[in-house]
Design an enzyme around this catalytic site. Structure first.
Site, short mmCIF file in Angstrom:
data_model
loop_
_atom_site.label_atom_id
_atom_site.label_comp_id
_atom_site.label_asym_id
_atom_site.label_seq_id
_atom_site.Cartn_x
_atom_site.Cartn_y
_atom_site.Cartn_z
N ARG A 264 27.78 21.44 -30.02
CA ARG A 264 27.73 21.09 -28.60
C ARG A 264 26.42 20.38 -28.30
O ARG A 264 25.57 20.22 -29.18
CB ARG A 264 27.81 22.36 -27.75
CG ARG A 264 26.73 23.38 -28.13
CD ARG A 264 26.68 24.56 -27.20
NE ARG A 264 25.89 25.66 -27.73
CZ ARG A 264 24.57 25.73 -27.72
NH1 ARG A 264 23.86 24.72 -27.22
NH2 ARG A 264 23.93 26.78 -28.21
N ASN B 249 25.28 24.20 -34.19
CA ASN B 249 25.66 24.33 -32.80
C ASN B 249 26.52 23.12 -32.43
O ASN B 249 26.03 21.99 -32.37
CB ASN B 249 24.44 24.41 -31.89
CG ASN B 249 23.82 25.80 -31.93
OD1 ASN B 249 24.51 26.80 -31.87
ND2 ASN B 249 22.50 25.85 -32.06
N VAL C 127 20.56 22.75 -25.13
CA VAL C 127 19.68 22.85 -23.96
C VAL C 127 18.50 21.90 -24.12
O VAL C 127 18.08 21.23 -23.17
CB VAL C 127 19.17 24.29 -23.78
CG1 VAL C 127 18.17 24.38 -22.63
CG2 VAL C 127 20.34 25.25 -23.54
#
Length: 448
Positions: free
Chosen positions: A292, A290, A295
């Site tokens: 980025r 991922n 969450v």
């Protein structure tokens, strides 16, 4: 260091970035849709620009509108948060060509790792174990059947692009494979504008372990430990914790080393997460990267004491990583529960509407990341995540007890949320003793 940054996102992550910038003395430009125009958190930004209608396609995914807003507000960098445009290589390329710093990986890394079949090839080239499966996208039903028969059922169909559990289907035989193939391709096309899929062996009774990596522009890459994200429903995470419990020290060390190897192979910059499955024998398999901020980044922040958003900004501005791997220590245990505006006992149906009463929990070691408040109107157009409840304590037993107490104190009225389900999960004996896998929640819900 930057003097003005645009936050190209909404909700709790937009607020999280704005707060980090304010502490760093950086001005912020917040973009919003017409639906979010009256959101209270926008008052903390220095400048607010409405970029389009309520639907995400016309606003938060509208690259020309975002770049136009960036140009008229004279920003130097854009933080994409997570979701929306955060992993879109074309957006990063447009930023680069417009002399705007994209606070994230370079567009080349986004392009290579954003396609999961390409990421698998990179893992194989670097001798990082991968789940057996197709080496490229599946082009026909016959090819899908051939791959499934070679690796053996059950198999899992995955979208080549994107994430969040969309475009994923498990098949146990030929008939379910053919039926699931069409559904997965349709979901992938709707979610990511690309219907390409690939197939992997479905690892049963697996746990989901991910490693937080960070790299600067000078070749320095470190990891900040691992997180356990096994508690999921429909491939979407519900509870995350760090450090991962009930895994061997050898497996922990090997997984973190594999993550660093993946990152170094493509000169990865900024924050990212390398994700793995861990089977019952502590064998690990790479599944994706991922590219980025995640969450669940707060649990890593709590145990390491490192502010990941500030670190992202510093790296993007050209600073070197001043953190040495050997100096990173995990202190205590952190657990995060995602609070969604959904009815968990009615097929997780989204619950847009007005919050009539809101009272977040507090106390030692309790953190709430949220943009909502009494009177806030939850729009029906976006992801249902409305808050993240994080606790940090000395031991896992204390963290579980603290989370149980915090969840029981959390008041959100006017809409249904996943808080009752989170209470059931956090107090379940199998969560306490680590006897869980990625199917645990789905199996539990099937019995209710």
């Amino acid at each position: 260091m930057f003097s003005r940054i645009m936050v190209a996102n909404r909700g709790e992550i937009a607020l999280r970035i704005i707060r980090a910038c304010r502490e760093m003395g950086i001005e912020t430009v917040a973009v919003c849709s017409k639906s979010d125009a009256n959101a209270t958190y926008l008052k903390l930004a220095d400048i607010v620009v409405c970029i389009g209608p309520a639907d995400a396609e016309g606003s938060y995914l509208n690259i020309p509108s975002i770049i136009s807003a960036a140009e008229i507000t004279d920003i130097e960098a854009i933080h994409p948060g997570y979701g929306f445009l955060s992993e879109v290589s074309h957006f990063a390329e447009v930023c680069e060509s417009s002399n705007i710093v994209f606070i994230g990986p370079k567009s080349d890394a986004l392009r290579k790792l954003g396609n999961k079949t390409e990421a698998r090839k990179i893992a194989i080239e670097n001798k990082v174990p991968v789940v057996p499966g197709s080496l490229s996208v599946i082009k026909s039903q016959q090819e899908a059947l051939s791959v499934a028969h070679e690796i053996g059922f059950p198999v899992i169909i995955k979208a080549s692009l994107g994430g969040g559990g969309r475009g994923m289907r498990v098949a146990h035989n030929d008939i379910s494979l053919i039926n699931s193939l069409t559904i997965a391709q349709r979901e992938a096309k709707a979610a990511f504008k690309d219907s390409s899929i690939y197939i992997e062996k479905y690892i049963e009774d697996a746990r989901h372990i991910e490693v937080q990596i960070v790299g600067d522009n000078y070749g320095n890459i470190i990891h900040l430990g691992e997180r356990d994200c096994t508690m999921q429903r429909r491939h979407q995470k519900l509870i995350e914790e760090s450090p991962a419990p009930y895994i061997t020290d050898r497996a922990r060390e090997d997984i973190c080393k594999a993550a660093i190897k993946m990152a170094k192979s493509i000169n990865y910059t900024n924050a990212g997460t390398v994700e793995f499955l861990l089977d019952k024998e502590n064998n690990y398999y790479f599944i994706e990267v991922n590219t980025r901020l995640q969450v669940e980044h707060p649990v890593t922040e709590m145990v390491t004491g490192i502010d990941l958003v500030k670190l992202q900004i510093k790296i993007a501005s050209g600073e070197r990583l001043n953190i040495k791997q050997k100096k990173i220590r995990s202190q205590g245990v952190a657990i995060e529960c995602r609070i969604n505006a959904e009815d968990p006992y009615n097929d997780f149906r989204p619950q847009p509407g007005k919050i009539t009463n809101y009272h977040p929990p507090g106390g030692r070691g309790v953190r709430v990341d949220s943009h909502i408040h009494s009177g806030y109107e939850i729009p029906p157009y976006y992801d249902s995540l409305i808050a993240k409840l994080i606790v940090h304590q000395n031991t896992r037993e204390e963290a579980i007890a603290c989370m149980r107490r915090a969840l029981s104190e959390y008041v959100i009225e006017g809409v249904k949320t996943t808080i009752p389900l989170q209470l059931d999960l956090i107090t379940h004996p199998q969560f306490a003793n680590g006897n869980i896998n990625t199917n645990f929640v789905d199996n539990l819900m099937a019995k209710t």
